[in-house]
Design an enzyme around this catalytic site. Sequence first.
Site, short mmCIF file in Angstrom:
data_model
loop_
_atom_site.label_atom_id
_atom_site.label_comp_id
_atom_site.label_asym_id
_atom_site.label_seq_id
_atom_site.Cartn_x
_atom_site.Cartn_y
_atom_site.Cartn_z
CD GLU A 110 -2.96 -1.19 2.22
OE1 GLU A 110 -2.46 -1.58 3.31
OE2 GLU A 110 -4.14 -0.89 2.10
CD GLU A 130 -3.57 -6.31 3.66
OE1 GLU A 130 -3.61 -7.10 2.72
OE2 GLU A 130 -2.95 -5.22 3.62
N1 T1G Z 1 4.16 -7.69 11.70
C1 T1G Z 1 4.89 -8.07 12.78
N2 T1G Z 1 5.78 -9.08 12.76
C2 T1G Z 1 5.95 -9.73 11.59
C3 T1G Z 1 5.23 -9.39 10.42
C4 T1G Z 1 4.30 -8.31 10.51
N3 T1G Z 1 3.60 -7.90 9.47
N4 T1G Z 1 5.62 -10.23 9.43
C5 T1G Z 1 6.55 -11.04 9.96
N5 T1G Z 1 6.75 -10.75 11.26
C6 T1G Z 1 7.70 -11.40 12.16
C7 T1G Z 1 7.36 -12.85 12.40
O1 T1G Z 1 6.41 -12.96 13.45
C8 T1G Z 1 8.72 -13.41 12.78
O2 T1G Z 1 8.96 -12.99 14.12
C9 T1G Z 1 9.67 -12.63 11.89
O3 T1G Z 1 8.97 -11.43 11.52
C10 T1G Z 1 10.05 -13.38 10.63
O4 T1G Z 1 8.81 -13.78 9.99
C11 T1G Z 1 -3.06 -1.80 6.96
C12 T1G Z 1 -3.45 -4.11 8.19
C13 T1G Z 1 6.87 -11.63 5.42
C14 T1G Z 1 6.36 -13.77 4.21
O5 T1G Z 1 0.27 -10.56 6.50
O6 T1G Z 1 3.74 -13.52 5.76
O7 T1G Z 1 -0.54 -4.76 6.46
O8 T1G Z 1 9.32 -15.27 15.11
O9 T1G Z 1 9.24 -16.23 10.37
O10 T1G Z 1 9.11 -17.19 6.85
O11 T1G Z 1 -3.46 -3.04 5.04
O12 T1G Z 1 6.48 -13.15 7.86
O13 T1G Z 1 11.28 -13.87 14.36
O14 T1G Z 1 9.92 -13.17 16.39
O15 T1G Z 1 7.31 -15.42 8.93
O16 T1G Z 1 10.67 -15.38 5.91
C15 T1G Z 1 -0.04 -7.85 6.19
C16 T1G Z 1 2.90 -11.39 7.36
C17 T1G Z 1 -0.14 -7.35 7.59
C18 T1G Z 1 2.60 -10.58 6.10
C19 T1G Z 1 8.25 -13.63 5.82
N6 T1G Z 1 1.21 -8.58 6.04
N7 T1G Z 1 4.24 -11.95 7.34
O17 T1G Z 1 8.20 -15.00 6.09
O18 T1G Z 1 9.70 -15.13 8.14
S1 T1G Z 1 -1.69 -6.54 7.88
C20 T1G Z 1 1.25 -9.91 6.23
C21 T1G Z 1 4.53 -13.02 6.53
C22 T1G Z 1 -1.57 -5.09 6.98
C23 T1G Z 1 -2.62 -3.00 6.17
C24 T1G Z 1 -2.82 -4.28 6.87
C25 T1G Z 1 5.91 -13.56 6.64
C26 T1G Z 1 6.83 -13.12 5.51
P1 T1G Z 1 9.93 -13.88 15.06
P2 T1G Z 1 8.70 -15.23 9.38
P3 T1G Z 1 9.48 -15.75 6.70
#
Ligand code: T1G
Length: 707
Positions: A110, A130
Amino acid sequence: MSASNTPASVRTELRGPVLIATLDSPPVNALNVELRRGLIAAIEKAEADASVQAVLLVGAGRAFIAGADIREFGQSPQPPSLPEVCNRIEACSKLVVAAMHGHALGGGLEVAMAAHYRLAMRDAKLGLPEVQLGLIPGAGGTLRAPRLMGVGPAVDLMLSGRHMGAVEAQACGLVDRLGDDDSAEVAGLAYALELLQQGASMRRTRDASATSAERSESLATLAKLEAETAKKSRGLFSPLKVIESVRNGLELSFDEALKRERQLFLQCIDSPQRAGLIHAFFAEREVVKVPEARAAQPRRLASVGVVGGGIMGAGIAVSLLDACLPVTMIERDEASIARGRANVEKVYDGLIAKGRMTSEAKAAVMARFSGSISYDALAQVDLVIEAVFEDLDVKKAVFAELDRVCKPGAVLATNTSYLDIDAIAASISRPQDVIGLHFFSPAHIMKLLEIVVPAKVSADVVATAFNLANKLKKVPVRAGVCDGFIGNRILAVYRQAADYLMEDGASPYEIDAAVREFGYPMGPFQMSDLAGGDIGWATRKRRAATRNPKARYVQIADRICERGWFGQKTGRGYYLYPQGSRTGQPDPEVQAIIDAERERAGITPRSFTADEIMRRYMAAMINEGANVVDQGIALRPLDVDATFLYGYGFPRYRGGPMKYADMVGLDQVLADIRTFAKEDPLFWQPSPLLERLVDEGKNFDSLNRAQ
Ligand code: T1G
């Protein structure tokens, strides 16, 4: 602070007429409040500096931006909001270019869509996932994505939650340029300078508007998608909100639609589904954080043996081959080896038939597979997994052979689903090398892997098991040794509650319907017919000798099995499957058996509402889950949640049985159990942990953080 505890920041650096703003919040630049504030500060700095003609947004480390900071949801919001940040970027009086590499997801994409131009490195993965968290893109994504890529592709991206590659993103208009330099910063800077040289316009995404013909075509597309989504997303809250917001973007002004998007987003934030789905997201990542897996280095894991070529052995072999591990399969004779190899090849032939694999790829995989009838073939493997007949003596005999031939330090694993692994370990000279790896059938598809830790196992063997799970892309859950470990032990209890409901008056068809309504793909009796009633029958017969004679025992399942009605594989079980169809029909003869059993047991049947059915079903599951945590079989309640989310079809948006209990309220669950205990005090014994937490006013999640 970022997930890795280093201070988050947006660093700015002037390169000629371009101000480079680098988002730095390891590990994936989730947009926490520091980054949101830093982005606005960078835009304001660029506008205040007459020498700056463009801003370049890049991410430090392995990702552009992984989205909003999920850890902030459920807490009081801290300004600026992400929509404000995106609007501020879009309104910037200087050209803004986003250069993406690695993941650009959710709020991260975004931010890029609010920029005026977008570059993606070829490794970039773009998405708006999301809905997988029970949300919708809440920072303009439902309005800007359709403007850039068209309504159909935008809605598909948002409803699928998939990650789109850079080339596809460019083809659909989401990205303007692909970067081939060695970094997003270098490629992005070159692109920004090129745009300045060309006198490129500000090109604000919000200004891209569709013609009326395009708009009415888009509205028609949306109507079709809405009908499909209502059917497909069964009970999920946010997918239809995506469509509603996209429609607003077609029918209202951008700012009005943005306001509505925010309202819809906040409705999703408040929904219990967001709480459940985000809990599931973190539970999947927390389960691997277990003491042994952190305290010790895993052993070498370059080649694996599998003993047994049946369905489980073959499934395990496929899972290993898919992780590029060479596999040696052992069976007792040439015919069995041929059968084992055929079971493995059948999986790949299925993929070829569906066009998901080429024969060349299959040949390459099968080149890593070898079969032998001699255990000596396992002399040099690093790990062996046995998946032979579920009998303790048979398994001990296998382990005796492994003890004889395997090299020192080889990890010796059993796939048993309930046998005593301590007894297996004690039967050989190296108990410290023995561990349980409980796969779920089909082993190459089901993500759950219970890592069962016997008393004498060494920590590096546990670490090796978790390392293997990571290679296999499984969700590992550490389990202690007991009958059924975590999942099957709890399953046995709530399955009993379902049998009691059936004998007390609810039909198996009503119970299955209530469980499906709760969000499961199928109910317990449908599951029994699918897996085969003979399996449960064998378990009940195995346990008969040790069963508490005072405990209520429902015989309906035995009556059905005595007739050879084992379910789909015999054409009838609890349901009738005419002409081998897979959708069962209620069977009046089963109802007659149930009536006869109620009479024999002296039970006057009563009706149960779906709510009453689920309160009992879930109370039994939650109570035994509490016992499993209390007795240390599961480390934390989230381990029970992960087990049921990834191995037993628990509806993901409810977060797992323990998360669901927290949302219902533990006092409510305990009150239910105490009410049911009046009918059957032996079965309904409140878990001491449940009683303790209620007394202390705590919930299960308080134990997840305590670790
Ligand atoms: N927020 C906080 N922590 C996050 C995070 C996030 N968005 N994404 C990953 N982490 C942390 C995760 O918990 C882990 O922590 C570490 O980073 C490594 O992640 C307004 C509301 C990006 C594909 O849904 O899909 O944006 O265990 O082990 O396998 O519209 O992380 O090391 O303490 O998963 O390489 C939308 C979520 C949010 C993406 C990487 N975004 N993340 O995968 O590593 S809502 C998502 C993932 C939003 C807006 C809306 C995956 C990854 P720790 P990982 P990975």
